[in-house]
Design an enzyme around this catalytic site. Structure first.
Site, PDB file in Angstrom:
ATOM      1  N   HIS A 238     -10.389  -6.197 -11.896  1.00 53.87           N
ATOM      2  CA  HIS A 238      -9.407  -6.287 -10.763  1.00 53.87           C
ATOM      3  C   HIS A 238     -10.331  -5.666  -9.635  1.00 53.87           C
ATOM      4  CE1 HIS A 238      -4.940  -5.785  -9.009  1.00 53.87           C
ATOM      5  NE2 HIS A 238      -6.058  -5.448  -8.305  1.00 53.87           N
TER       6      HIS A 238
ATOM      7  N   HIS B 125     -11.175  -6.133  -5.034  1.00 52.57           N
ATOM      8  CA  HIS B 125     -10.738  -6.898  -3.893  1.00 52.57           C
ATOM      9  C   HIS B 125     -12.081  -6.706  -3.198  1.00 52.57           C
ATOM     10  CE1 HIS B 125      -6.276  -6.877  -4.081  1.00 52.57           C
ATOM     11  NE2 HIS B 125      -6.442  -5.592  -4.841  1.00 52.57           N
TER      12      HIS B 125
ATOM     13  N   ARG C 204     -12.733  -9.017  -0.571  1.00 53.11           N
ATOM     14  CA  ARG C 204     -12.528  -9.561   0.598  1.00 53.11           C
ATOM     15  C   ARG C 204     -13.412 -10.499   1.106  1.00 53.11           C
ATOM     16  NH1 ARG C 204      -8.012  -6.761   0.353  1.00 53.11           N
ATOM     17  NH2 ARG C 204      -8.281  -4.560   0.702  1.00 53.11           N
TER      18      ARG C 204
ATOM     19  N   ASN D 197      -6.186 -12.167  -2.730  1.00 49.79           N
ATOM     20  CA  ASN D 197      -5.016 -11.724  -1.564  1.00 49.79           C
ATOM     21  C   ASN D 197      -5.980 -11.729  -0.168  1.00 49.79           C
ATOM     22  OD1 ASN D 197      -6.130  -9.557  -2.404  1.00 49.79           O
ATOM     23  ND2 ASN D 197      -4.459  -8.228  -1.642  1.00 49.79           N
TER      24      ASN D 197
ATOM     25  N   LYS E 274      -2.298 -14.715  -9.868  1.00 49.21           N
ATOM     26  CA  LYS E 274      -1.966 -13.381  -9.606  1.00 49.21           C
ATOM     27  C   LYS E 274      -0.536 -13.629  -9.045  1.00 49.21           C
ATOM     28  CE  LYS E 274      -2.324  -9.015  -8.571  1.00 49.21           C
ATOM     29  NZ  LYS E 274      -3.053  -8.269  -7.918  1.00 49.21           N
TER      30      LYS E 274
ATOM     31  N   HIS F 135       1.163  -7.820 -10.027  1.00 52.59           N
ATOM     32  CA  HIS F 135       1.188  -6.768  -9.296  1.00 52.59           C
ATOM     33  C   HIS F 135       2.894  -6.330  -9.617  1.00 52.59           C
ATOM     34  CE1 HIS F 135       0.646  -4.039  -5.711  1.00 52.59           C
ATOM     35  NE2 HIS F 135       1.813  -3.876  -6.028  1.00 52.59           N
TER      36      HIS F 135
ATOM     37  N   HIS G  91     -10.664  -1.175   3.133  1.00 53.58           N
ATOM     38  CA  HIS G  91     -10.162  -1.464   4.611  1.00 53.58           C
ATOM     39  C   HIS G  91     -11.111  -0.857   5.619  1.00 53.58           C
ATOM     40  CE1 HIS G  91      -6.286  -3.038   3.181  1.00 53.58           C
ATOM     41  NE2 HIS G  91      -6.418  -2.192   2.095  1.00 53.58           N
TER      42      HIS G  91
ATOM     43  N   ALA H 108      -2.739   0.144   2.597  1.00 57.36           N
ATOM     44  CA  ALA H 108      -2.946   0.459   1.317  1.00 57.36           C
ATOM     45  C   ALA H 108      -4.241   0.222   0.442  1.00 57.36           C
ATOM     46  CB  ALA H 108      -1.570   0.170   0.459  1.00 57.36           C
TER      47      ALA H 108
HETATM   48  O1  DOR Z   1      -3.596  -0.195  -2.612  1.00 55.83           O
HETATM   49  C1  DOR Z   1      -3.669  -1.678  -2.652  1.00 55.83           C
HETATM   50  N1  DOR Z   1      -4.415  -2.152  -1.994  1.00 55.83           N
HETATM   51  N2  DOR Z   1      -2.874  -2.103  -3.898  1.00 55.83           N
HETATM   52  C2  DOR Z   1      -3.013  -3.373  -4.032  1.00 55.83           C
HETATM   53  O2  DOR Z   1      -2.194  -3.878  -5.002  1.00 55.83           O
HETATM   54  C3  DOR Z   1      -3.790  -4.368  -3.004  1.00 55.83           C
HETATM   55  C4  DOR Z   1      -4.897  -3.775  -2.418  1.00 55.83           C
HETATM   56  C5  DOR Z   1      -5.376  -4.379  -1.269  1.00 55.83           C
HETATM   57  O3  DOR Z   1      -5.621  -5.453  -1.475  1.00 55.83           O
HETATM   58  O4  DOR Z   1      -5.638  -3.799   0.013  1.00 55.83           O
HETATM   59 ZN    ZN Z   2      -5.385  -5.175  -6.362  1.00 54.60          ZN
END
Ligand code: DOR
Ligand code: ZN
Length: 350
Positions: A13, A15, A17, A41, A100, A137, A249, A261
């Site tokens: 799992h 991300h 980007r 996502n 997902k 999720h 981020h 988040a």
């Molecule tokens: O904190 C998180 N950030 N939880 C998630 O489920 C997604 C993730 C994100 O894509 O930034």
């Molecule tokens: Zn995630």
């Protein structure tokens, strides 16, 4: 013991980007993991076979020369527009491993998530038939933020019962009740656990000054919840395995009027995991948690690649590829032995 060697783990799992962020973070993942299930996502969601294949090509295009052995594993995002035909196409043409489910609005880029889960039942039926994993999720939108995961558990149970051979992953679990639910549900329902949820509680997010780099979904919870996660991760139970949920981020989006988040944990994932398992005197269980159970669940071959960490104290730099990594400024007692050049270079860039 000054060194530990185990099969190069998989991250089920992450991300990664797109664009500049993808370029900045890729060395952290391909420097420590053999394969990673990449989350869909992105700003424009990965929702079809074509999207997934395009995303795979974009990831491969930025792999550093010393990271070409890394293998991205693909997922697609379920939306109100997903059809059984999309599932068939994704699994057949793009070898997508998982779809997902984001309940609408629960986290980053999930406003196009699913409003009514029962409307997806024909899609779940097809996933069950073609043996595509349902990745969830698991938070109920609208519930009190600390209760959202527990409030989702009845829905998980309903899906698991309605689709008895659908393989399901409850992602990044954070609560004692979620651990208990996974232990009590049928075979084929498993959970990923992140590194950051093994070390954080809510106190580390808002107990003193607000810590935007610790803020993530689901929100880290109580010491008792964290203890249950540690117990699950170190118990030798194959239903619990590593998924870092590393979620970078830009710094300006982490703090300011609003904070996104996500914990960017990939750069420190393995050193911190080793330190954590050692702290609980469970180092002999780490290989199963990060290199064996996940690939067993997803039906992937073992990798012949190995990774070694050596015991040597270091302070985590303030930046990896221009982004603030988890644990920045804090000490770790383990580091990757002989990391790829691209990994070393990213620490000093930006
Ligand atoms: O904190 C998180 N950030 N939880 C998630 O489920 C997604 C993730 C994100 O894509 O930034
Ligand atoms: Zn995630």
């Amino acid at each position: 013991m000054g060194k530990i060697t185990f099969p190069m783990p998989d991250d089920f799992h992450v991300h990664l980007r797109e664009g500049r962020i993808l370029e900045s973070v890729i060395a952290a993942t391909c420097g420590q993991f053999a394969r990673s299930l990449v989350m869909p996502n992105t700003t424009a969601p990965i929702a079809t076979a074509d999207d997934a294949m395009r995303y795979e090509a974009a990831i491969r295009a930025v792999l550093p020369t010393d990271g070409k052995d890394f293998q991205p594993l693909l997922s697609i995002k379920l939306t109100d527009r997903t059809t059984p035909a999309i599932i068939r196409d994704a699994t057949g043409r793009a070898r997508v491993l998982a779809a997902k489910l984001y309940p609408a609005g629960v986290t980053t880029n999930s406003s196009d998530g699913v409003q009514d889960i029962t409307s997806l039942y024909s899609v779940f039926e097809e996933m069950q038939r073609v043996d595509m994993v349902l990745s969830i999720h698991g938070e109920l939108p609208g519930a009190f933020c600390l209760d959202r995961e527990d409030a989702f558990l009845p829905t998980l149970e309903r899906i698991a019962t309605a689709f008895p051979s659908l393989r399901i992953v409850l992602e990044h679990i954070t609560s004692k009740r979620a651990v208990e639910a996974i232990r009590s549900l049928r075979v084929g329902v498993v959970a990923t656990i992140t590194v950051h949820h093994l070390v954080l509680t809510l106190d580390d997010v808002v107990g003193d000054l607000i810590q935007p780099h610790h803020f993530c979904k689901p929100i880290p919870k109580t010491p008792a919840d964290r203890a249950a996660l540690v117990d699950a991760a170190t118990s030798g139970d194959c239903r619990f395995f590593l998924g870092t949920d590393s979620a970078p981020h830009k710094n300006r989006n982490k703090a300011g009027d609003y904070g996104a988040a996500g914990v960017f944990s990939a750069p420190v994932a393995l050193p911190l995991l080793v330190q954590c398992f050692e702290q609980y005197d469970q180092l002999d269980r780490i290989e199963a948690f990060c290199s064996r159970y996940g690939r067993g669940f997803y039906g992937l071959d073992a990798t012949s690649r190995l990774i070694t960490l050596r015991r040597e104290k270091w302070t985590v730099p303030k930046s990896f590829g221009g982004l603030t990594p988890f644990w920045a400024g804090k000490d770790l007692s383990w580091q990757i032995a002989d990391p790829p050049e691209s990994f070393i270079k990213s620490w000093t860039r930006g």
